[in-house]
Design an enzyme around this catalytic site. Structure first.
Site, PDB file in Angstrom:
ATOM      1  N   THR A  92      73.535  40.946  27.006  1.00 41.74           N
ATOM      2  CA  THR A  92      74.486  41.211  25.926  1.00 41.74           C
ATOM      3  C   THR A  92      74.804  39.965  25.125  1.00 41.74           C
ATOM      4  OG1 THR A  92      75.455  42.995  27.184  1.00 41.74           O
ATOM      5  CG2 THR A  92      76.835  42.006  25.510  1.00 41.74           C
ATOM      6  N   LYS A 131      78.925  39.331  40.733  1.00 42.95           N
ATOM      7  CA  LYS A 131      79.553  40.229  39.770  1.00 42.95           C
ATOM      8  C   LYS A 131      80.282  41.302  40.563  1.00 42.95           C
ATOM      9  CE  LYS A 131      78.666  43.179  35.769  1.00 42.95           C
ATOM     10  NZ  LYS A 131      77.742  43.570  34.694  1.00 42.95           N
ATOM     11  N   THR A 161      74.486  39.986  32.513  1.00 42.89           N
ATOM     12  CA  THR A 161      75.399  39.743  33.632  1.00 42.89           C
ATOM     13  C   THR A 161      74.991  40.468  34.913  1.00 42.89           C
ATOM     14  OG1 THR A 161      76.833  41.542  32.884  1.00 42.89           O
ATOM     15  CG2 THR A 161      77.393  39.304  32.172  1.00 42.89           C
ATOM     16  N   ASP A 162      74.259  41.587  34.784  1.00 45.88           N
ATOM     17  CA  ASP A 162      74.016  42.410  35.977  1.00 45.88           C
ATOM     18  C   ASP A 162      73.344  41.633  37.105  1.00 45.88           C
ATOM     19  OD1 ASP A 162      75.092  44.442  34.540  1.00 45.88           O
ATOM     20  OD2 ASP A 162      73.291  45.704  34.503  1.00 45.88           O
TER      21      ASP A 162
HETATM   22  N1  DGL Z   1      72.529  45.516  31.712  1.00 44.31           N
HETATM   23  C1  DGL Z   1      73.004  44.316  31.198  1.00 44.31           C
HETATM   24  C2  DGL Z   1      72.249  43.085  31.598  1.00 44.31           C
HETATM   25  O1  DGL Z   1      72.517  42.627  32.660  1.00 44.31           O
HETATM   26  C3  DGL Z   1      73.351  44.237  29.760  1.00 44.31           C
HETATM   27  C4  DGL Z   1      74.749  43.878  29.689  1.00 44.31           C
HETATM   28  C5  DGL Z   1      75.047  42.462  30.058  1.00 44.31           C
HETATM   29  O2  DGL Z   1      74.460  41.521  29.576  1.00 44.31           O
HETATM   30  O3  DGL Z   1      75.931  42.295  30.849  1.00 44.31           O
HETATM   31  O4  DGL Z   1      71.414  42.578  30.889  1.00 44.31           O
END
Ligand code: DGL
Length: 446
Positions: free
Chosen positions: A110, A265, A186-187
């Site tokens: 993101t 997380k 972040t995941d």
């Molecule tokens: N699914 C997510 C990812 O880890 C997109 C959102 C985010 O960046 O937290 O890439």
């Protein structure tokens, strides 16, 4: 490329577009939106959600974006973007001296993307100019050298990509960056943070992973604060090691800097989703200050020297035990050529006693089995109950307070870099802070 002077009203249509044009405002300029007695001053941000063409998005001085309807509002140009884009775009800049700049490597997620709502496409937004319009204050903190290494959602990350990122970070350090910031989804950011911790053991400068829970173009995005804090820590902390830098609490403009092997997380959507588990953050940082929780370990490692081992094996597995778990799953892994598994067992490090004989057989055949706890907080102790003792006797290796994900990444790394007979010894050793002698109470999840 210099965007100074270009007309920039990216994403604006209809009423908002007309009012902005009338006021002579471009994206990046400081504007005032007034509703009679009340007015808001901030930097005009690009607009991407085109469902309401009467709304403008501005970034307030505290860093948060707000959307304002201009139906009953007047719009006034306070000051043009001015020096915002006057520096050469950092991705093209040359001649940075060693230690003068932070390298920013984008992998996606993101924080590094803008969603084009018309097409649904996501594109990387880590060109220097994008960053400077997102976080103009970066100019005051550090020169930046940016590169888009990959552009993926972090659920698509895999061991081969950890190696690519490690190599990119290493070459930026070799080239003289003061620190490296890695923008990441972040995941699975915790996995990559652990991967870089092992691949770049002994690194003498800060490597900081950063992401955002809400994209940079949405109101109340955390991207701005997180990026600012990450770059500040990378440039000013002189603290060696690999860290994750994310919001410390839901409303605070402060970020916590957490060791890359002890971070998780812990919430799907909160801005303060990342927590230090079985340890504390090393520092808190905001735009004005950097506060270490542990003064003693501040500073470069003199004469340490990085041990660069970037390889990762895809023959490691991570499995959470659950009531009803079948030995078939472990047997299948061994048959398919997996070399070892990290189990996230119950409580102090248990799986059903019915599995013990099968586990002993697998161990005798050379399949490696490690135990962590799905409790996350605390440490495994397999001497307390009979099941634990029997699993130890069967050859399961306990991993103390190591996080299951960190243990999995470490196993993948150890399998790629050490002979099989040395892997147990590597897994039992504390290499980069992943295994504490004594667990630290690090607070609780609220
Ligand atoms: N699914 C997510 C990812 O880890 C997109 C959102 C985010 O960046 O937290 O890439």
């Amino acid at each position: 490329m210099c965007v100074l002077g270009e007309s920039r009203l990216e994403g604006y249509h209809g009423l908002a577009y007309r009012k902005l044009v009338e006021a002579g405002v471009n994206v990046g300029d400081t504007v005032e939106v007034s509703f009679g007695d009340e007015s808001f001053v901030g930097r005009l941000m690009p607009r991407v959600e085109s469902d309401d063409d009467s709304v403008v998005t501005i970034k307030l001085p505290n860093g948060y974006n707000i959307g304002l309807s201009v139906v009953d509002a007047s719009v006034r140009l306070v000051s043009p973007a001015g020096g915002l884009h006057q520096q050469p775009p950092v991705e093209e800049a040359v001649g940075f001296g060693a230690g003068e700049y932070v390298a920013l490597i984008s992998t996606g997620g993101t924080i590094a993307s803008r969603v084009e709502y018309e097409t649904g496409a996501v594109r990387p937004a880590l060109r220097a100019s994008d960053l400077m319009s997102l976080v103009p204050e970066l100019e005051g903190i550090s020169r930046l050298k940016t590169q888009v290494l990959m552009s993926i959602l972090s659920e698509d990350m895999k061991p081969a990509y950890w190696e690519r990122i490690a190599r990119a970070v290493y070459s930026e350090l070799e080239a003289g960056a003061a620190g490296v910031v890695v923008a990441h989804g972040t995941d699975t950011m915790g996995y990559t943070a652990a991967a870089l911790s092992f691949a770049l053991r002994g690194v003498d400068r800060p490597i900081v992973l950063v992401g955002s829970q809400r994209s940079s173009d949405r109101p109340s995005s955390d991207a701005y604060t997180n990026l600012l804090c990450a770059v500040k820590f990378a440039k000013e902390s002189f603290r060696p090691g690999v860290y994750v830098c994310m919001h410390a609490s839901t409303s605070d403009p402060t970020c916590a800097v957490i060791p890359g092997v002890k971070v998780r997380k812990m919430h799907t959507s909160r801005r303060d989703a990342f927590k230090a588990v079985n340890t504390r953050p090393v520092a808190f940082v905001d735009r004005d200050k950097l506060v270490f929780l542990d003064e003693s370990s501040k500073g470069y490692v003199v004469g340490g020297g990085v041990v660069f081992k970037p390889g990762f094996s895809d023959k490691a597995a991570l499995i959470e035990y659950y009531p009803g778990f079948s030995l078939d799953i472990l047997n299948w892994l061994a048959e398919k050529g997996y070399l070892g598994v990290v189990l996230a067992g119950t409580g102090l490090g248990h799986v059903s006693s019915e599995l013990v004989d099968g586990i002993a057989r697998l161990r005798r055949s050379g399949f490696l089995i490690y135990m962590t706890s799905q409790c996350l907080y605390g440490r495994v102790n397999m001497n307390v109950y009979t099941t634990g003792r029997r699993l130890l006797a069967a050859g399961v290796v306990p991993l103390g307070d190591m996080l299951p994900e960190t243990a999995y990444v470490k196993l993948s790394w150890a399998l790629a870099n050490y002979p099989l007979e040395e892997v147990d010894g590597v897994m039992r050793s504390n290499l980069v802070g992943e295994l504490s002698a004594r667990s630290v109470y690090s607070g609780e999840w609220t």
